[in-house]
Design an enzyme around this catalytic site. Structure first.
Site, PDB file in Angstrom:
ATOM      1  N   LYS A 114       0.833  -1.206  -0.044  1.00 45.03           N
ATOM      2  CA  LYS A 114      -0.041   0.074  -0.194  1.00 45.03           C
ATOM      3  C   LYS A 114       0.858   1.345  -0.056  1.00 45.03           C
ATOM      4  CE  LYS A 114      -4.331  -1.876   0.793  1.00 45.03           C
ATOM      5  NZ  LYS A 114      -5.787  -2.005   1.293  1.00 45.03           N
ATOM      6  N   LYS A 196      -3.876 -10.166  -6.949  1.00 45.43           N
ATOM      7  CA  LYS A 196      -5.157 -10.505  -6.028  1.00 45.43           C
ATOM      8  C   LYS A 196      -6.269  -9.527  -6.765  1.00 45.43           C
ATOM      9  CE  LYS A 196      -5.779  -8.810  -1.809  1.00 45.43           C
ATOM     10  NZ  LYS A 196      -7.075  -8.128  -1.119  1.00 45.43           N
ATOM     11  N   LYS A 199     -10.787  -4.671  -4.482  1.00 42.13           N
ATOM     12  CA  LYS A 199     -11.921  -3.781  -4.471  1.00 42.13           C
ATOM     13  C   LYS A 199     -11.600  -2.482  -4.906  1.00 42.13           C
ATOM     14  CE  LYS A 199     -13.350  -4.148   0.386  1.00 42.13           C
ATOM     15  NZ  LYS A 199     -12.168  -3.791   0.822  1.00 42.13           N
TER      16      LYS A 199
HETATM   17  N1  AQP Z   1      -9.060 -11.483  -3.949  1.00 37.71           N
HETATM   18  C1  AQP Z   1      -9.571 -12.165  -2.873  1.00 37.71           C
HETATM   19  N2  AQP Z   1      -9.486 -13.404  -2.627  1.00 37.71           N
HETATM   20  C2  AQP Z   1      -9.898 -14.145  -1.682  1.00 37.71           C
HETATM   21  N3  AQP Z   1     -10.120 -13.322  -0.224  1.00 37.71           N
HETATM   22  C3  AQP Z   1      -9.894 -12.110  -0.321  1.00 37.71           C
HETATM   23  N4  AQP Z   1     -10.088 -10.979   0.394  1.00 37.71           N
HETATM   24  C4  AQP Z   1      -9.905  -9.828  -0.013  1.00 37.71           C
HETATM   25  N5  AQP Z   1      -9.449  -9.862  -1.287  1.00 37.71           N
HETATM   26  C5  AQP Z   1      -9.494 -11.290  -1.705  1.00 37.71           C
HETATM   27  C6  AQP Z   1     -10.483 -11.107   1.789  1.00 37.71           C
HETATM   28  O1  AQP Z   1     -11.719 -10.342   2.107  1.00 37.71           O
HETATM   29  C7  AQP Z   1     -11.736  -9.935   3.343  1.00 37.71           C
HETATM   30  C8  AQP Z   1     -12.090  -8.438   3.500  1.00 37.71           C
HETATM   31  O2  AQP Z   1     -11.042  -7.700   2.936  1.00 37.71           O
HETATM   32  P1  AQP Z   1     -10.646  -6.132   3.242  1.00 37.71           P
HETATM   33  O3  AQP Z   1     -11.842  -5.442   2.969  1.00 37.71           O
HETATM   34  O4  AQP Z   1     -10.285  -6.130   4.671  1.00 37.71           O
HETATM   35  O5  AQP Z   1      -9.301  -5.759   2.579  1.00 37.71           O
HETATM   36  P2  AQP Z   1      -8.125  -6.276   1.651  1.00 37.71           P
HETATM   37  O6  AQP Z   1      -7.606  -7.785   2.309  1.00 37.71           O
HETATM   38  O7  AQP Z   1      -7.185  -5.339   1.445  1.00 37.71           O
HETATM   39  O8  AQP Z   1      -9.139  -6.461   0.477  1.00 37.71           O
HETATM   40  P3  AQP Z   1      -9.306  -5.473  -1.011  1.00 37.71           P
HETATM   41  O9  AQP Z   1     -10.428  -6.290  -1.587  1.00 37.71           O
HETATM   42  O10 AQP Z   1      -7.842  -5.839  -1.584  1.00 37.71           O
HETATM   43  O11 AQP Z   1      -9.512  -4.195  -0.409  1.00 37.71           O
HETATM   44  P4  AQP Z   1      -8.841  -2.750  -0.873  1.00 37.71           P
HETATM   45  O12 AQP Z   1      -8.616  -3.102  -2.403  1.00 37.71           O
HETATM   46  O13 AQP Z   1      -9.613  -2.112  -0.297  1.00 37.71           O
HETATM   47  O14 AQP Z   1      -7.344  -3.138   0.005  1.00 37.71           O
HETATM   48  C9  AQP Z   1     -10.312 -10.288   3.995  1.00 37.71           C
HETATM   49  O15 AQP Z   1     -10.496 -11.458   4.831  1.00 37.71           O
HETATM   50  C10 AQP Z   1      -9.599 -10.739   3.128  1.00 37.71           C
HETATM   51  O16 AQP Z   1      -8.472 -11.649   3.234  1.00 37.71           O
END
Ligand code: AQP
Length: 334
Positions: A114, A196, A199
């Site tokens: 990040k 990965k 979102k």
């Molecule tokens: N691509 C993925 N595949 C499987 N699990 C995933 N998780 C996130 N992306 C994937 C799981 O979703 C939960 C919530 O995630 P988060 O909102 O805490 O943030 P993150 O892990 O940083 O997910 P994102 O989607 O990548 O968010 P942004 O883009 O906002 O940083 C967690 O249990 C995560 O493991």
């Protein structure tokens, strides 16, 4: 009778969740609420580590809360609330920060990723994010934390902090276990399938949001990156795009990877990609409908948030009291 296990997990309101969030984490949350005592949280305090627009943030937070309910989390079975409504999260984050080493935070992969993505805003919240996450978990004597693969390192840090604390003060904190699904722990981007699915990816073609409409879902899968060999087989190393689509199809339909391979043998991407799109659309349709229904009554939604926060606060109080006491704070009533 055995005491039920306590489960905690959270999700950031940085954008509408993707099928990665759903298949990697949220779907398991729904299953776990039948056998455990579960708390699920929109971790809005985590969401401000990157710059945001306040009005949009409020809207995304409400939408995410509505989506959690639409996916099947119910107040009858789980405590569903917003992190910022329960002040114990912030208090415990400060306390645990004094038991977390600078070196261990520097090693966190997500901090490195990040900070590289937001070089103009490497704030200390981004750095101490895992301490707040440890506080989220340890605040409720959590036994199990259902997360995707990317969050495993943070749960391990929470375990290390709890063990360090217990080594100093005795058996005060419950040491949690990560629960990571065998399939779906890492759903990848549709455009760059070795990464990965996120979102907050700037390219919306890379992810499927849980609120994407049917046309958008079908179009995004049609454009998903595959490779020049037309065979549909599971080989993440040499065919990352196809393997990712197979994983998604298998989770959306309940068919195994072997069944999926057999179903599309000799049929090519022209058949396979629309089939994945249809399967995902069928999985999302009820979630989309319910989300619209919940968002149609914001007053009711906010009253559910308040109720969830009251229950979570009540559950956190005895744990915080035990922690404050162990550290040596003078507490009213001591
Ligand atoms: N691509 C993925 N595949 C499987 N699990 C995933 N998780 C996130 N992306 C994937 C799981 O979703 C939960 C919530 O995630 P988060 O909102 O805490 O943030 P993150 O892990 O940083 O997910 P994102 O989607 O990548 O968010 P942004 O883009 O906002 O940083 C967690 O249990 C995560 O493991």
């Amino acid at each position: 009778m055995d005491k039920k296990k306590r489960v905690f997990s959270g999700i950031q309101p940085t954008n509408v969740p993707t099928i990665g969030n759903y298949l990697g984490a949220m779907r398991n949350w729904v299953t776990m609420q039948d056998e455990s005592e579960c708390l699920y949280c929109v971790v809005d305090l985590h969401g401000i580590t990157i710059r945001h627009d306040p009005e949009e943030f409020r809207r995304k937070t409400r939408t995410l809360y509505a989506i959690l309910l639409s996916c099947g989390l119910t107040p009858e079975k789980s405590v569903v609330y917003l992190q910022s409504h329960v002040s114990g999260h912030s208090e415990l984050a400060w306390l645990l920060g004094c038991y977390t080493m600078f070196g261990e935070l520097s090693r966190m992969t997500q901090f490195k990723d990040k900070s590289a993505k937001h070089p103009d805003n490497i704030n200390s919240g981004l750095f101490t994010y895992p301490v707040l996450m440890a506080a989220d978990i340890l605040l409720f004597d959590t036994n199990e934390v259902p997360v995707g693969q990317d969050q495993k390192q943070h749960v391990e840090l929470a375990r290390n902090i709890a063990e360090r604390f217990n080594h100093i003060y005795g058996d005060v904190l419950v040491v949690p276990e990560p629960v990571i699904p065998a399939v779906g722990a890492k759903i990848n981007s549709l455009i760059e399938p070795s990464r990965k699915m996120d979102k907050s990816d700037p390219n919306p073609g890379a992810f499927i949001s849980l609120t994407d409409d049917r046309d958008t879902v079908l179009k995004k899968f049609k454009k998903a990156v595959t490779d020049s060999d037309p065979s549909i087989r599971f080989d993440p190393e040499n065919k990352p795009g196809v393997s990712n689509l197979m994983t998604i199809y298998s989770l959306a339909t309940g068919k195994s990877l072997a069944q999926t391979e057999a179903e599309f043998e000799g049929r090519g991407y022209g058949v396979f990609k629309p089939a994945v799109g249809e399967a995902v659309d069928a999985m999302l349709a009820p979630i989309r409908d319910k989300t619209n229904m919940y968002l149609g009554d914001i007053a009711q939604l906010e009253s559910m948030m308040r109720l969830g926060a009251e229950r979570a606060s009540a559950m956190s109080e005895p744990v915080l009291r035990r922690i404050r006491g162990a550290i040596g704070f003078v507490q009213a009533g001591d």
